[in-house]
Design a protein around this motif. Sequence first.
Motif, PDB file in Angstrom:
ATOM      1  N   ALA A  99      56.961 -33.707 -36.753  1.00 57.44           N
ATOM      2  CA  ALA A  99      56.957 -33.616 -35.297  1.00 57.44           C
ATOM      3  C   ALA A  99      55.555 -33.795 -34.742  1.00 57.44           C
ATOM      4  CB  ALA A  99      57.524 -32.267 -34.862  1.00 57.44           C
ATOM      5  N   SER A 100      54.596 -33.116 -35.373  1.00 59.90           N
ATOM      6  CA  SER A 100      53.210 -33.228 -34.926  1.00 59.90           C
ATOM      7  C   SER A 100      52.690 -34.654 -35.087  1.00 59.90           C
ATOM      8  CB  SER A 100      52.341 -32.247 -35.717  1.00 59.90           C
ATOM      9  OG  SER A 100      50.982 -32.405 -35.410  1.00 59.90           O
ATOM     10  N   GLN A 101      52.993 -35.248 -36.226  1.00 54.42           N
ATOM     11  CA  GLN A 101      52.518 -36.606 -36.478  1.00 54.42           C
ATOM     12  C   GLN A 101      53.159 -37.606 -35.518  1.00 54.42           C
ATOM     13  OE1 GLN A 101      53.549 -36.738 -40.665  1.00 54.42           O
ATOM     14  NE2 GLN A 101      51.401 -36.554 -41.280  1.00 54.42           N
ATOM     15  N   LEU A 102      54.438 -37.434 -35.217  1.00 45.69           N
ATOM     16  CA  LEU A 102      55.097 -38.340 -34.278  1.00 45.69           C
ATOM     17  C   LEU A 102      54.450 -38.276 -32.893  1.00 45.69           C
ATOM     18  CD1 LEU A 102      58.854 -37.908 -35.212  1.00 45.69           C
ATOM     19  CD2 LEU A 102      57.635 -40.077 -35.076  1.00 45.69           C
ATOM     20  N   ARG A 103      53.966 -37.114 -32.527  1.00 47.10           N
ATOM     21  CA  ARG A 103      53.352 -36.962 -31.207  1.00 47.10           C
ATOM     22  C   ARG A 103      51.951 -37.557 -31.134  1.00 47.10           C
ATOM     23  NH1 ARG A 103      55.523 -31.628 -31.961  1.00 47.10           N
ATOM     24  NH2 ARG A 103      57.436 -31.337 -30.717  1.00 47.10           N
ATOM     25  N   THR A 104      51.245 -37.524 -32.279  1.00 44.75           N
ATOM     26  CA  THR A 104      49.814 -37.847 -32.203  1.00 44.75           C
ATOM     27  C   THR A 104      49.390 -39.094 -32.972  1.00 44.75           C
ATOM     28  OG1 THR A 104      49.339 -36.416 -34.104  1.00 44.75           O
ATOM     29  CG2 THR A 104      49.275 -35.400 -31.906  1.00 44.75           C
ATOM     30  N   ALA A 105      50.209 -39.561 -33.922  1.00 44.79           N
ATOM     31  CA  ALA A 105      49.782 -40.654 -34.790  1.00 44.79           C
ATOM     32  C   ALA A 105      49.615 -41.956 -34.004  1.00 44.79           C
ATOM     33  CB  ALA A 105      50.777 -40.857 -35.923  1.00 44.79           C
ATOM     34  N   ARG A 106      48.437 -42.524 -34.044  1.00 46.42           N
ATOM     35  CA  ARG A 106      48.164 -43.804 -33.385  1.00 46.42           C
ATOM     36  C   ARG A 106      47.260 -44.714 -34.220  1.00 46.42           C
ATOM     37  NH1 ARG A 106      51.869 -42.216 -31.409  1.00 46.42           N
ATOM     38  NH2 ARG A 106      52.403 -41.819 -29.228  1.00 46.42           N
ATOM     39  N   THR A 107      46.327 -44.139 -34.953  1.00 44.43           N
ATOM     40  CA  THR A 107      45.427 -44.955 -35.771  1.00 44.43           C
ATOM     41  C   THR A 107      46.140 -45.370 -37.056  1.00 44.43           C
ATOM     42  OG1 THR A 107      44.516 -43.110 -37.039  1.00 44.43           O
ATOM     43  CG2 THR A 107      43.512 -43.590 -34.886  1.00 44.43           C
ATOM     44  N   PRO A 108      45.679 -46.420 -37.732  1.00 42.75           N
ATOM     45  CA  PRO A 108      46.296 -46.817 -38.993  1.00 42.75           C
ATOM     46  C   PRO A 108      46.370 -45.672 -40.004  1.00 42.75           C
ATOM     47  CG  PRO A 108      44.867 -48.554 -38.235  1.00 42.75           C
ATOM     48  CD  PRO A 108      44.640 -47.395 -37.301  1.00 42.75           C
ATOM     49  N   SER A 109      45.302 -44.877 -40.089  1.00 46.25           N
ATOM     50  CA  SER A 109      45.302 -43.766 -41.038  1.00 46.25           C
ATOM     51  C   SER A 109      46.360 -42.726 -40.685  1.00 46.25           C
ATOM     52  CB  SER A 109      43.922 -43.109 -41.064  1.00 46.25           C
ATOM     53  OG  SER A 109      43.916 -41.995 -41.916  1.00 46.25           O
ATOM     54  N   GLN A 110      46.466 -42.393 -39.393  1.00 43.66           N
ATOM     55  CA  GLN A 110      47.460 -41.407 -38.957  1.00 43.66           C
ATOM     56  C   GLN A 110      48.884 -41.924 -39.156  1.00 43.66           C
ATOM     57  OE1 GLN A 110      46.081 -41.015 -34.936  1.00 43.66           O
ATOM     58  NE2 GLN A 110      44.776 -39.223 -35.395  1.00 43.66           N
ATOM     59  N   LEU A 111      49.086 -43.195 -38.824  1.00 47.95           N
ATOM     60  CA  LEU A 111      50.412 -43.782 -38.989  1.00 47.95           C
ATOM     61  C   LEU A 111      50.809 -43.855 -40.461  1.00 47.95           C
ATOM     62  CD1 LEU A 111      50.128 -46.615 -36.338  1.00 47.95           C
ATOM     63  CD2 LEU A 111      51.701 -44.675 -36.242  1.00 47.95           C
ATOM     64  N   ALA A 112      49.834 -44.131 -41.324  1.00 48.13           N
ATOM     65  CA  ALA A 112      50.115 -44.186 -42.761  1.00 48.13           C
ATOM     66  C   ALA A 112      50.523 -42.807 -43.283  1.00 48.13           C
ATOM     67  CB  ALA A 112      48.900 -44.703 -43.520  1.00 48.13           C
ATOM     68  N   LYS A 113      49.851 -41.762 -42.805  1.00 52.02           N
ATOM     69  CA  LYS A 113      50.233 -40.395 -43.208  1.00 52.02           C
ATOM     70  C   LYS A 113      51.657 -40.083 -42.766  1.00 52.02           C
ATOM     71  CE  LYS A 113      45.547 -38.435 -43.097  1.00 52.02           C
ATOM     72  NZ  LYS A 113      45.446 -38.165 -44.558  1.00 52.02           N
ATOM     73  N   LEU A 114      52.023 -40.496 -41.547  1.00 54.75           N
ATOM     74  CA  LEU A 114      53.376 -40.271 -41.050  1.00 54.75           C
ATOM     75  C   LEU A 114      54.385 -41.046 -41.891  1.00 54.75           C
ATOM     76  CD1 LEU A 114      55.498 -39.322 -39.028  1.00 54.75           C
ATOM     77  CD2 LEU A 114      54.767 -41.177 -37.492  1.00 54.75           C
ATOM     78  N   GLU A 115      54.088 -42.296 -42.196  1.00 55.30           N
ATOM     79  CA  GLU A 115      54.985 -43.109 -43.019  1.00 55.30           C
ATOM     80  C   GLU A 115      55.218 -42.455 -44.380  1.00 55.30           C
ATOM     81  OE1 GLU A 115      57.322 -46.390 -44.312  1.00 55.30           O
ATOM     82  OE2 GLU A 115      56.564 -45.942 -42.292  1.00 55.30           O
ATOM     83  N   ALA A 116      54.139 -42.035 -45.028  1.00 54.52           N
ATOM     84  CA  ALA A 116      54.258 -41.426 -46.353  1.00 54.52           C
ATOM     85  C   ALA A 116      55.024 -40.107 -46.283  1.00 54.52           C
ATOM     86  CB  ALA A 116      52.872 -41.209 -46.952  1.00 54.52           C
ATOM     87  N   GLN A 117      54.749 -39.327 -45.226  1.00 51.55           N
ATOM     88  CA  GLN A 117      55.435 -38.036 -45.121  1.00 51.55           C
ATOM     89  C   GLN A 117      56.935 -38.202 -44.887  1.00 51.55           C
ATOM     90  OE1 GLN A 117      54.225 -34.751 -45.597  1.00 51.55           O
ATOM     91  NE2 GLN A 117      56.456 -34.625 -45.705  1.00 51.55           N
TER      92      GLN A 117
END
Length: 535
Positions: A99-117
């Motif tokens: 939930a937190s990542q969906l709200r805040t992920a925008r950079t490639p690194s953040q999006l990659a963490k969301l994808e992996a999670q």
Amino acid sequence: MIAFDLRHAIRGGVISGLLGLVSGPLMAQDSDASLRLSIAREVGQSRALSSFYKDRDFDPIWIGGDADDTRRREALLNVLAQAADHALPQERYKQDLIASQLRTARTPSQLAKLEAQMSASFLAYARDVQSGVLVPTRVHPGIKREAPRRNPIKTLSAFEQSSPRAFLDQLPPQTAEYARLMHAKFEMEETVARGGWGPSVEAEKMEAGSAGAEVRALKTKLVALGYMRRVANDRFDGATRDAVVAFQADHGLAQDGVVGPGTLAELNRTAEERLQQIIVAMERERWLNRPLGQRHIRVNLTDFTAKIIDNGKVTFETRSVIGKSRLDHQSPEFSDVMEFMVVNPTWNVPRSITTKEYLPQLQRNPNAVPHLQLIDNSGQPVSRQAVNFRAYNARNFPFRLKEPPSQGNALGLVKFMFPNKYNIYLHDTPSKSLFARETRAYSHGCIRLGDPFDFAYALLAPQTDDPQALFKKRLNTRRENTIMLDTPVPVHLIYRTAFTQPEGRTQFRRDVYERDARVFRALEIAGVTTLSADG
């Protein structure tokens, strides 16, 4: 918008805050090289994820802006919100983090963490709902069952190529038993939320003719449990006895209509305890989430029964005796395949029984247990008079014991073989009186059958027009001989203290080996909770 059950969403606790996020694009360019590089870094510690993403050049499946990615996100969030309905450890799947990542992920690194999670959460959920939260063999030494774990790479690949919602819906066991257990769980949760079935019934014994406050408390309990209608008297009358008999039948008790210590103990079980039994049964059903065989044999240790199941229906049932409650005598849980039966069997006494039980007797009296033959390592009989039994102990005793075929043979007149490393099989017994008892845990581990001849006829029926004649012809030789099954039959030794029926109430049994208590504690440690939606 995601289509989902509001009750489930409340239980999940994250969906309502994500509805505005899952349907929109999370990345502007799903082919961005920096994103692929970031995904490669994030999944590098997982062999399964690394292999899956490497094969697709680290292209994401969750965070893209196309309709397929959106449907996958919606489907995953929906099932994670409903994980507690399956008695799974809700927190294990990191919904808050997603939930937190969906709200805040925008950079490639953040999006990659969301994808992996999201992939990691998907695999954890898929494994747990499909084949169980626990590793069965680590819970109790008597549980020898291997959970049917699926290959995680193949699971992710199949999901990526399938309709997300339909794929996830097919992950839990698709059995009627699992569906009924899930329904029973919901009903028991509601009972717990209402405060259960009231106070315990305190008494020593009640039966027809009893009267007074104890009987009034008994009736109140039976009304709360749904076994009788409320009546304004304190007499143990015919209606009360009928209700007690029905309760005893549903709990594997002797149906004598007498409320003694055993029946009272089961009457006073709380709704929370019954809910725990149902939760454990659901986990155990996931351990069996594989084809069991159109025809198979099912031995429920806690129910003291052996059944033949044909196309989902019980076609034969008999009482059974299982292993004693001592840890080294308990009957194990596992599955195998029955290949043949031995008529007029010889009992080759297991070494553990020979050295622990019979050697001490022979040391005291060489002529003890005269029905057993002493055999040397070459298979030749040995005169007892030629052996100094006191010179040996359990480690160095060089002989074996066997009992030739006879009416009094410990295996009776037939044994049913599914060769396994535990040396467990089903067999006849000369000790027929044990089958009349309520609790039947008396053997050294093998399963004794109350109606072994009828069991044999039922097994042989598919391969001969006259199974009784075939069996008795072999029996009448009085010599040991083997009848092969033309079609081997799967055998499943299970342990269910809660199980359902196509119609009628959920059945409950005692935890004779205290295995379910161990399973539930392990589930609690893993994060499974009995808290209701309001809890």
